[in-house]
Design a protein around this motif. Structure first.
Motif, mmCIF file in Angstrom:
data_model
loop_
_atom_site.group_PDB
_atom_site.id
_atom_site.type_symbol
_atom_site.label_atom_id
_atom_site.label_comp_id
_atom_site.label_asym_id
_atom_site.label_seq_id
_atom_site.Cartn_x
_atom_site.Cartn_y
_atom_site.Cartn_z
ATOM 1 N N ARG A 22 17.372 20.388 -20.504
ATOM 2 C CA ARG A 22 17.613 19.301 -19.554
ATOM 3 C C ARG A 22 19.036 18.781 -19.720
ATOM 4 N NH1 ARG A 22 12.011 16.111 -21.116
ATOM 5 N NH2 ARG A 22 10.612 17.870 -20.731
ATOM 6 N N PRO A 23 19.659 18.358 -18.602
ATOM 7 C CA PRO A 23 21.049 17.892 -18.679
ATOM 8 C C PRO A 23 21.160 16.600 -19.484
ATOM 9 C CG PRO A 23 20.127 17.460 -16.506
ATOM 10 C CD PRO A 23 19.130 18.313 -17.226
ATOM 11 N N GLY A 24 22.328 16.426 -20.109
ATOM 12 C CA GLY A 24 22.555 15.247 -20.929
ATOM 13 C C GLY A 24 23.454 14.233 -20.250
ATOM 14 N N ARG A 25 23.331 12.982 -20.708
ATOM 15 C CA ARG A 25 24.130 11.890 -20.149
ATOM 16 C C ARG A 25 24.633 11.020 -21.306
ATOM 17 N NH1 ARG A 25 21.745 7.079 -16.220
ATOM 18 N NH2 ARG A 25 23.758 6.093 -15.676
ATOM 19 N N VAL A 26 25.897 10.649 -21.241
ATOM 20 C CA VAL A 26 26.499 9.811 -22.284
ATOM 21 C C VAL A 26 27.128 8.593 -21.613
ATOM 22 C CG1 VAL A 26 28.190 9.695 -24.152
ATOM 23 C CG2 VAL A 26 26.993 11.852 -23.688
ATOM 24 N N ILE A 27 26.842 7.403 -22.165
ATOM 25 C CA ILE A 27 27.423 6.167 -21.647
ATOM 26 C C ILE A 27 28.213 5.500 -22.772
ATOM 27 C CG2 ILE A 27 26.934 3.867 -20.722
ATOM 28 C CD1 ILE A 27 24.452 5.039 -19.387
ATOM 29 N N ILE A 28 29.514 5.311 -22.563
ATOM 30 C CA ILE A 28 30.395 4.713 -23.566
ATOM 31 C C ILE A 28 30.812 3.333 -23.073
ATOM 32 C CG2 ILE A 28 32.586 4.908 -24.795
ATOM 33 C CD1 ILE A 28 32.393 7.952 -24.391
ATOM 34 N N GLN A 29 30.507 2.296 -23.832
ATOM 35 C CA GLN A 29 30.906 0.936 -23.497
ATOM 36 C C GLN A 29 32.195 0.592 -24.248
ATOM 37 O OE1 GLN A 29 26.407 -0.955 -22.876
ATOM 38 N NE2 GLN A 29 27.684 -1.670 -24.550
ATOM 39 N N THR A 30 33.205 0.072 -23.532
ATOM 40 C CA THR A 30 34.476 -0.234 -24.181
ATOM 41 C C THR A 30 35.248 -1.283 -23.395
ATOM 42 O OG1 THR A 30 36.591 0.694 -24.913
ATOM 43 C CG2 THR A 30 35.587 1.688 -22.978
ATOM 44 N N TYR A 31 36.095 -2.022 -24.104
ATOM 45 C CA TYR A 31 37.032 -2.949 -23.470
ATOM 46 C C TYR A 31 38.391 -2.290 -23.256
ATOM 47 C CZ TYR A 31 33.839 -6.874 -24.140
ATOM 48 O OH TYR A 31 32.752 -7.730 -24.068
#
Length: 845
Positions: free
Chosen positions: A704-713
């Protein structure tokens, strides 16, 4: 005969001792000896033997070796030469380097021992019953010799010290030194086997019912006729049921059994076995027992994997160099999930099939459980494992198996680079970019670079593997120093995870206050769980809150011994220092103004876990950081439960980012990387890029495809932009331009000289003196000296820290200046222990 001895103290020179009597004939280079050193007796290592002293040294000035511990060298010539290189390159004492290469139990230390005098025996009757002094003297009478450690266990450390001082002053005890025993011993366990007489005893199945006395006597006397002299008076008695049962169990097993195992299986007491031993039917003997750290891992059939064309081409290049038996270093640069581990396993198999030894280094203990399972499946008991979480006995046994040639494949953390693997042909350094390969204490060696030097000395092949190579290694590959192997596709042509960057400035505007989780990440977690897929959330900061703040007076509560704030941990309601280990209860009121408004600022993995549990009560959530993995086996337990699907969401520090292969993980969230970017260290951008790229690689490793969420200022920072694109080449160009302009590695050789002292003025004076001497020695050479200046963390463990940085064109140029500056600074009165030299520093904090 004279022995040149390296002693594990903070002195770079070796010392000459005389080998008295027959020690000269029995001593060898690489053997351990105990030698007098000042007021102590220490374990040293013979590094050379001479007929006469070097230079003008009178024989009367040379002390004798007290004891030869090993007639067979404990360290072989290859490792001895490697430790000598480490000593020279990293400006470290040779004795400390040798000690680092051996199991902890190899050091035999002297200990203070106490013996009672005649005056002490007479004094007992004059002391009150139950008084500490009388109890101490009575303890000395019960034993010929009492160690200080025994006395401290009986009373307490402060009370024991006061007691020793008082008794010695009164002449009631005598204090002396003796050499302790080596702890590097095999474990022995009583085992039981049949003697010739025991084999002749008929089994219960051979007799109908209960054997008669005559039957037993006839059968046993016939078997034991040649050994009648060993029989006791009760030798003619028939065996009872329990005794026959013990004999039969040993006979059926066909091999010696441990005494404890035999007693459990037969359901009898030790007296039954002892009676059989007296009758000459069994023999009880000590047997070496291996303490196997992989005993809990069941051997399973290894999975057959077909290599793709990129993998096969890379493996073929490695194998061709193995056949040449010529030193070569490869940089295996493969995107996350490209199958580097499979290449490692194939290369290890090829090396073993050619009769070569092999060594695989991993950056952290956390990576050994999964890899050790795969290696055990491929190589069985020929695998040994070495890392700091092993017990002293396990580490000793594994080291001895390697030395004896019973283990041909070794996996371990950085210190495993010194494993005494015979006929070494292959060294693999997985995740070669990791800073944990650098030893923080003396000797401050780098495991990767030491592995390369070992490969040079052994004419072996070194393979450095990473999805995010260090800037230094990639530079060496681009300049032709290493052979570059690129894996650009994931195994089975799986797509890289889609990476999204969430600008937390916009999230703040949206909500009007700071948010831990963006709406995008919260929604993605819920959707992932609804599809029965797994998520991972990274925050590289443990604890509940970063620090405690008084809202009345503004006090931030600091560690009393370090220049850092204390981190709040809610699991035990404490404030902890992550540098020195100081811990205190969380205050109910401000220690300065007694204000009642204590506010906890920032967040760590512990708070993240608690928040997520409130947001998603139906999910099974676990945390993986240093706090949750203190207990032995806890890391493996959490990882295996997550791998088997028992955990829906895993929160953790960088421990979750490396090397793991979870096929049901489709979402990775990175809560914050901004703190790492803000560190005053030239490697901050590189570490951020590597961490983001590595953790992004945990998503989408299955079908299954992957998803990455990066939170940054800081969404526009180049390390974050190129990590989103998984574009290492562009990141390297940008980073290389910065380092070239600023004369940072790999475009210069760097040395960090750290002066530490409890007295700030003395630390500043020593650092200033050292910097002056360096500048004098470097005059006209182009060597740059920066500082002295306070270290970014200016005090740790009660000591002030001042830095002097050296940037040189070559390391030899830096070393010459260091030698001169060190000699002159110490001659001026500075303590050698207060000056730490770190060559090729990985962390300037």
């Amino acid at each position: 005969m004279l022995a040149e001895v390296a002693v594990p103290v903070h002195v770079r020179q070796t010392f000459t001792y005389n080998l008295p009597g027959d020690l000269a004939a029995r001593a060898s280079v690489g053997s351990r000896v105990t030698v007098p050193f000042g007021q102590k007796t220490l374990t040293g290592f013979i590094v050379a033997l001479h007929e006469r002293p070097a230079g003008e040294v009178a024989d009367t000035d040379i002390k004798d070796v007290e004891e030869l511990i090993d007639e067979t060298p404990v360290i072989n010539r290859e490792i001895l030469e490697l430790t000598r290189w480490v000593s020279d390159y990293y400006f470290a004492p040779w004795g400390e380097c040798i000690r680092a290469a051996l199991p902890a139990g190899a050091a035999v230390v002297s200990e203070r021992v106490l013996t009672i005098t005649e005056a002490g025996r007479s004094e007992i009757s004059h002391l009150d019953r139950g008084s500490p002094l009388r109890l101490g003297l009575e303890l000395f009478i019960q034993s010929d010799v009492v160690t200080v450690r025994q006395l401290e266990r009986q009373f307490s450390k402060p009370r024991a010290a006061a007691m020793i001082k008082q008794l010695e002053r009164g002449g009631f005890i005598q204090v002396s030194q003796r050499v302790g025993e080596t702890r590097m011993k095999p474990k022995l366990q009583n085992a039981v086997r049949l003697t010739g007489s025991g084999f002749g005893v008929p089994s219960p199945e051979s007799v109908e019912g209960v054997a008669s006395e005559g039957d037993v006597k006839a059968a046993s006397s016939k078997a034991r006729a040649p050994k009648t002299k060993r029989r006791t008076q009760d030798g003619d008695k028939p065996l009872n049921e329990k005794q026959r049962q013990v004999i039969e169990i040993i006979r059926l097993k066909g091999e010696p059994l441990s005494l404890s195992e035999l007693l459990d299986e037969a359901g009898v007491t030790a007296s039954v076995v002892r009676t059989l031993e007296k009758r000459g039917l069994v023999e009880v003997f000590p047997r070496e027992v291996r303490r196997d750290p992989l005993a809990h891992i069941a051997r399973q059939p290894s999975e057959v994997v077909r290599l793709n064309s990129e993998q096969q081409a890379g493996l073929d290049q490695i194998v061709s160099q193995l056949d040449e038996r010529r030193y070569t270093t490869f940089l295996l640069h493969g995107v996350t999930g490209s199958g580097k581990t499979e290449i490692y396993l194939r290369a290890l198999r090829e090396a073993v099939s050619r009769g070569l030894g092999a060594l695989m280094l991993v950056p952290e203990i956390s990576l050994t459980p999964v890899l050790s399972r795969r290696l055990r499946s491929n190589f069985g008991d020929a695998v040994a494992i070495l890392h700091s979480s092993l017990s002293e006995g396990e580490r000793t046994d594994e080291w001895r198996r390697i030395k004896l040639g019973d283990a041909r494949v070794v996996i371990g953390t950085r210190s495993a680079v010194f494993a005494p693997v015979e006929n070494l042909g292959l060294i693999i350094v997985d995740e070669e970019h990791e800073s944990s390969y650098k030893q923080e204490d003396s000797p401050r060696y780098h495991g990767r670079d030491t592995a390369i030097m070992r490969a040079v000395q052994a004419n072996a092949v070194a393979v450095l593997g990473s999805a995010t190579p260090s800037v230094e290694s990639y530079h060496n590959a681009q300049s032709g120093k290493y052979i570059y192997v690129r894996l650009q596709a994931r195994y089975a042509d799986r797509a890289l995870a889609a990476v999204e960057i969430v600008d937390m400035r916009e999230v703040f505007k949206r909500h009007g206050k700071q948010q831990t989780f963006s709406d995008e990440l919260k929604q993605a977690i819920g959707e992932t769980h609804a599809r029965r897929e797994q998520s991972m959330i990274l925050l590289n900061r443990r604890g509940f809150s970063a620090f405690a703040l008084c809202r009345s007076c503004g006090l931030a509560i600091h560690c009393p011994d370090c220049d850092v704030t204390l981190t709040f941990h809610r699991y035990n309601e404490s404030l902890q220092c992550h540098y020195c280990g100081y811990i205190r209860p969380a205050p109910r009121a401000c220690p300065a103004c007694e204000g009642q408004y204590i506010h906890y600022v920032g967040y760590g993995t512990e708070q993240l876990e608690a928040t997520l549990r409130e947001m998603f009560p139906a999910m099974n959530i676990a945390r993986l950081d240093r706090d949750t993995t203190r207990r032995r086996g806890s890391f493996e337990q959490i990882i295996m439960e997550f791998a088997e699907g028992g955990i829906d969401l895993l929160v953790g520090t960088q421990m979750i980012a490396k090397g793991h292969d979870f096929h049901n993980v489709t979402l990775v969230g990175v809560v914050s990387v901004d703190a790492g970017l803000a560190l005053p260290d030239f490697r901050a951008s590189e570490r951020t890029f590597q961490l983001l790229t590595q953790v992004s690689g945990r998503a989408g490793r299955g079908d299954r495809p992957g998803r990455v969420i990066i939170q940054t200022y800081h969404p526009q920072h180049y390390s974050i932009v190129y990590a989103r694109e998984q574009n290492y080449e562009e990141f390297f160009k940008r980073e290389a331009n910065f380092r070239r302009a600023m004369h940072y590695p790999p475009f210069s050789a760097m040395v960090n000289v750290l002066v530490h002292d409890k007295d700030l003025q003395r630390a500043n004076n020593t650092a200033s003196q050292f910097a002056r001497e360096l500048r004098e020695a470097a005059s006209g050479t182009g060597l740059r000296v920066l500082g002295p200046a306070p270290a970014p963390i200016s005090r740790i463990k009660g000591e002030h820290r001042v830095q002097v940085l050296i940037k040189a064109i070559t390391r030899s140029q830096a070393r010459e200046a260091l030698e001169r500056a060190m000699d002159r600074t110490i001659a001026a009165g500075a303590s050698a222990r207060s000056i730490n030299v770190e060559v090729d520093p990985m962390n300037l904090m």
